[in-house]
Design an enzyme around this catalytic site. Structure first.
Site, mmCIF file in Angstrom:
data_model
loop_
_atom_site.group_PDB
_atom_site.id
_atom_site.type_symbol
_atom_site.label_atom_id
_atom_site.label_comp_id
_atom_site.label_asym_id
_atom_site.label_seq_id
_atom_site.Cartn_x
_atom_site.Cartn_y
_atom_site.Cartn_z
ATOM 1 N N ASP A 114 -0.544 4.416 0.840
ATOM 2 C CA ASP A 114 -1.045 5.442 1.755
ATOM 3 C C ASP A 114 -0.349 5.283 3.104
ATOM 4 O O ASP A 114 0.229 4.231 3.391
ATOM 5 C CB ASP A 114 -2.569 5.339 1.913
ATOM 6 C CG ASP A 114 -3.033 4.019 2.515
ATOM 7 O OD1 ASP A 114 -2.430 2.974 2.193
ATOM 8 O OD2 ASP A 114 -3.991 4.021 3.312
ATOM 9 N N HIS A 136 2.886 3.251 13.360
ATOM 10 C CA HIS A 136 1.743 4.175 13.338
ATOM 11 C C HIS A 136 1.963 5.351 14.274
ATOM 12 O O HIS A 136 1.053 6.132 14.524
ATOM 13 C CB HIS A 136 0.445 3.442 13.704
ATOM 14 C CG HIS A 136 -0.010 2.508 12.620
ATOM 15 N ND1 HIS A 136 -1.226 1.879 12.633
ATOM 16 C CD2 HIS A 136 0.597 2.114 11.464
ATOM 17 C CE1 HIS A 136 -1.361 1.127 11.553
ATOM 18 N NE2 HIS A 136 -0.261 1.241 10.837
ATOM 19 N N THR A 151 -24.338 12.366 44.275
ATOM 20 C CA THR A 151 -24.981 11.115 44.664
ATOM 21 C C THR A 151 -26.120 10.760 43.709
ATOM 22 O O THR A 151 -27.250 11.175 43.906
ATOM 23 C CB THR A 151 -25.533 11.236 46.094
ATOM 24 O OG1 THR A 151 -26.257 12.480 46.171
ATOM 25 C CG2 THR A 151 -24.416 11.245 47.114
ATOM 26 N N ARG A 183 -10.682 -10.564 20.301
ATOM 27 C CA ARG A 183 -9.742 -10.981 19.251
ATOM 28 C C ARG A 183 -10.049 -12.446 18.979
ATOM 29 O O ARG A 183 -10.182 -13.238 19.915
ATOM 30 C CB ARG A 183 -8.301 -10.800 19.718
ATOM 31 C CG ARG A 183 -7.898 -9.352 19.891
ATOM 32 C CD ARG A 183 -7.722 -8.657 18.556
ATOM 33 N NE ARG A 183 -7.481 -7.220 18.736
ATOM 34 C CZ ARG A 183 -7.183 -6.397 17.738
ATOM 35 N NH1 ARG A 183 -7.106 -6.847 16.497
ATOM 36 N NH2 ARG A 183 -6.992 -5.120 17.959
ATOM 37 N N GLU A 209 -5.178 1.298 2.691
ATOM 38 C CA GLU A 209 -4.943 0.274 3.707
ATOM 39 C C GLU A 209 -5.112 0.850 5.106
ATOM 40 O O GLU A 209 -5.670 0.212 5.993
ATOM 41 C CB GLU A 209 -3.543 -0.341 3.556
ATOM 42 C CG GLU A 209 -3.378 -1.668 4.314
ATOM 43 C CD GLU A 209 -3.070 -1.517 5.795
ATOM 44 O OE1 GLU A 209 -3.432 -2.418 6.578
ATOM 45 O OE2 GLU A 209 -2.488 -0.499 6.198
ATOM 46 N N GLU A 210 -4.614 2.070 5.291
ATOM 47 C CA GLU A 210 -4.649 2.661 6.635
ATOM 48 C C GLU A 210 -6.046 3.104 7.049
ATOM 49 O O GLU A 210 -6.262 3.550 8.166
ATOM 50 C CB GLU A 210 -3.652 3.829 6.736
ATOM 51 C CG GLU A 210 -2.197 3.472 6.411
ATOM 52 C CD GLU A 210 -1.567 2.475 7.380
ATOM 53 O OE1 GLU A 210 -2.258 2.000 8.303
ATOM 54 O OE2 GLU A 210 -0.382 2.155 7.192
ATOM 55 N N ASP A 241 6.183 1.436 6.536
ATOM 56 C CA ASP A 241 4.763 1.106 6.393
ATOM 57 C C ASP A 241 4.110 2.040 5.403
ATOM 58 O O ASP A 241 3.557 3.044 5.780
ATOM 59 C CB ASP A 241 4.096 1.186 7.774
ATOM 60 C CG ASP A 241 2.642 0.759 7.741
ATOM 61 O OD1 ASP A 241 2.245 0.099 6.767
ATOM 62 O OD2 ASP A 241 1.896 1.089 8.672
ATOM 63 N N SER A 249 -4.965 -7.709 13.846
ATOM 64 C CA SER A 249 -5.793 -8.122 12.721
ATOM 65 C C SER A 249 -5.399 -7.305 11.494
ATOM 66 O O SER A 249 -5.231 -6.102 11.588
ATOM 67 C CB SER A 249 -7.264 -7.868 13.038
ATOM 68 O OG SER A 249 -7.578 -8.361 14.322
ATOM 69 N N ASP A 256 4.167 -6.275 4.429
ATOM 70 C CA ASP A 256 3.599 -5.174 5.221
ATOM 71 C C ASP A 256 3.592 -5.536 6.702
ATOM 72 O O ASP A 256 2.818 -4.988 7.474
ATOM 73 C CB ASP A 256 2.169 -4.872 4.731
ATOM 74 C CG ASP A 256 1.602 -3.582 5.317
ATOM 75 O OD1 ASP A 256 2.388 -2.708 5.709
ATOM 76 O OD2 ASP A 256 0.364 -3.458 5.382
ATOM 77 N N HIS A 281 0.838 -1.207 0.000
ATOM 78 C CA HIS A 281 0.000 0.000 0.000
ATOM 79 C C HIS A 281 0.865 1.245 0.000
ATOM 80 O O HIS A 281 1.974 1.244 0.527
ATOM 81 C CB HIS A 281 -1.011 -0.010 1.149
ATOM 82 C CG HIS A 281 -0.425 0.028 2.530
ATOM 83 N ND1 HIS A 281 -0.173 1.218 3.199
ATOM 84 C CD2 HIS A 281 -0.047 -0.954 3.382
ATOM 85 C CE1 HIS A 281 0.311 0.947 4.399
ATOM 86 N NE2 HIS A 281 0.419 -0.365 4.533
HETATM 87 ZN ZN LIG Z 1 0.939 -1.183 6.388
#
Ligand SMILES: [Zn+2]
Length: 459
Positions: A91, A430, A318, A331, A156-157, A122, A402, A183, A89
């Protein structure tokens, strides 16, 4: 037939220029989640397409989607030879918080054998690993040993929003004998790694209601249901004393690890202390009977990701809150199905909701787990190629996270997805200060050269 030594020495000779090419591409801020950067994502696609056309691809195209374009190219050298489809990818992730970067994210800088900048690892660097290997065959050796197709998406992102549409629309074009995705990250420095398993996910909003308004805790406390108390009890009941999830049927489809798989995982040089320290944790926790890597890679989870109810300000107030809510994610591991899990989670909460409380379970999104068919011969081939480049044995690893597009590609092509990643576990993919290990970049190109060479002998 290309002379492999000539191809490899071309890679050595062009080492610095390959880095310079990556710097040029990474200067384009192709942030797919940002509306303002829409033109930059397109510019990134066009930049790549030009590079691929300069390498004499037999076909190339910008593939349009409803949002960001993908790039496609192919080098069909001989129909009797095997065809490899490469996915990547172009992006990138956003850059905030900007003040934390030590050098400008879109002006990549070389320091300590690393290239620092957004997109370096990435995934632009990993895409160029293949592009450079193709160039080395064409210009260093004279010809490619196999047919190559390449699809480099621009979304992808943001969850590969239109990849499935693209792959359906261009199904014939994308047919191949083998698929490789670069990736992911290696297990550690100098350890060539093939990722063979990914966890899936199922995500929920849970809301417990008992009152139509926040009520006085003196006038009503102890006499009606408190949704916060009820939700806390429901959550506490989701795991038993051994850390196993109590939802009926939750484990029905979970594949048991073989002795061989457990041995392979146990043999990895996993530094548990460093892993704990990376998030400031002081002890491991989880399902009884499994090692940490087994828990994170091969067992399903159920975790609260957010909790809210009642008064959240400073000082006392309260009230009995009218409702309580939680964000909950699971997961998933092979062969669990996110929609099936959604039904089980819903049934569990409805069954255990106390009288006087209503529970809403909102299934927000899901993704399937992936397990590679490692008995397919391509895994031995890839292991050999990787080992030849790095001079170290190649290991099979999994990832607790994932990557939904992997399932999309595997399902749409009907081929195993070879996850041959060249990142490092701490490369800040990231986060601020993303970097690419330049030695890995160089050896990655050689790994791709060996891979194409090995694949050429499969037909
Ligand atoms: Zn990536």
């Amino acid at each position: 037939m290309a002379d492999l030594d000539q191809v490899l020495s071309y890679v050595d000779r062009e080492r610095q220029r390959f880095v310079a090419d990556l710097v040029t591409w990474c200067r384009i801020p192709s942030i797919s989640s940002s509306e303002q950067h829409r033109g930059e994502v397109r510019r990134s696609a066009e930049h790549l397409r030009e590079r691929l056309m300069a390498l004499g691809c037999t076909t190339s195209a910008i593939l349009e989607t409803k949002l960001h374009p993908a790039v496609y190219a192919e080098w069909m050298v001989d129909p009797s030879k095997p065809t490899l489809l490469i996915y990547g990818h172009h992006d990138v992730q956003p850059i905030d918080p900007l003040p934390e970067w030590h050098s400008p994210p879109f002006e990549p800088e070389e320091r300590e054998g690393r290239l620092w900048g957004r997109g370096t690892v990435d995934d632009k660097g990993q895409v160029l690993i293949h592009v450079n290997a193709i160039e080395a065959f064409l210009r260093g050796g004279g010809a490619l040993p196999i047919n190559i197709k390449m699809i480099v998406e621009g979304e992808e992102e943001i969850g590969s929003a239109h990849l499935d549409d693209l792959m359906q629309e261009h199904r014939d074009r994308l047919s191949a004998d083998f698929v490789v995705v670069s990736d992911t990250a290696m297990f550690g420095r100098g350890i060539p790694s093939l990722c063979v398993g990914l966890r899936g996910i199922a995500y929920f909003d849970i809301t417990v209601r008992a009152l139509t308004m926040d009520a006085h805790s003196g006038s009503f406390g102890g006499g009606v249901q408190n949704p916060a108390n009820a939700l806390a009890r429901l959550i506490a009941g989701l795991h038993d004393e051994n850390g196993a999830i109590t939802i009926a049927g939750f484990y029905d489809r979970v594949r048991t690890l073989t002795e061989g798989e457990r041995k392979e995982i146990a043999a990895l040089p996993f530094d548990e202390k460093a892993w704990l320290a990376s998030v400031g944790a002081t002890a491991v926790a989880g399902e009884k009977g499994y090692s940490t890597l087994e828990r994170v890679w091969t067992r399903p989870t159920l975790d609260i990701n957010g909790l809210s109810s009642g008064f959240q300000g400073k000082g006392p107030k309260t009230v009995l809150p009218a409702f309580a809510s939680a964000k909950l994610s699971c997961r998933l591991v092979p062969d669990q199905d996110p929609r099936e899990i959604a039904k089980l989670v819903e049934a569990h909460f409805q069954k255990h909701a106390p009288a006087g409380c209503s529970v809403e379970v909102d299934y927000l999104h899901g993704g399937h787990p992936y397990l590679a068919p490692t008995d397919h011969p391509v895994y031995e081939i890839a292991k050999r190629a990787f080992t030849r480049a790095f001079g170290q044995p190649t290991v099979f690893i999994r990832e607790g996270g994932s990557i939904p597009f992997v399932r999309t590609i595997a399902d749409r092509t009907g081929k195993p997805c070879l996850l041959m990643g060249f990142g490092q576990p701490d490369e800040n993919a990231h986060a601020p200060n993303e970097w690419l290990d330049l030695e890995n970049y160089h050896l990655g190109i050689k790994s791709a050269v060996y891979l194409y060479d090995e694949l050429s002998r499969t037909k």
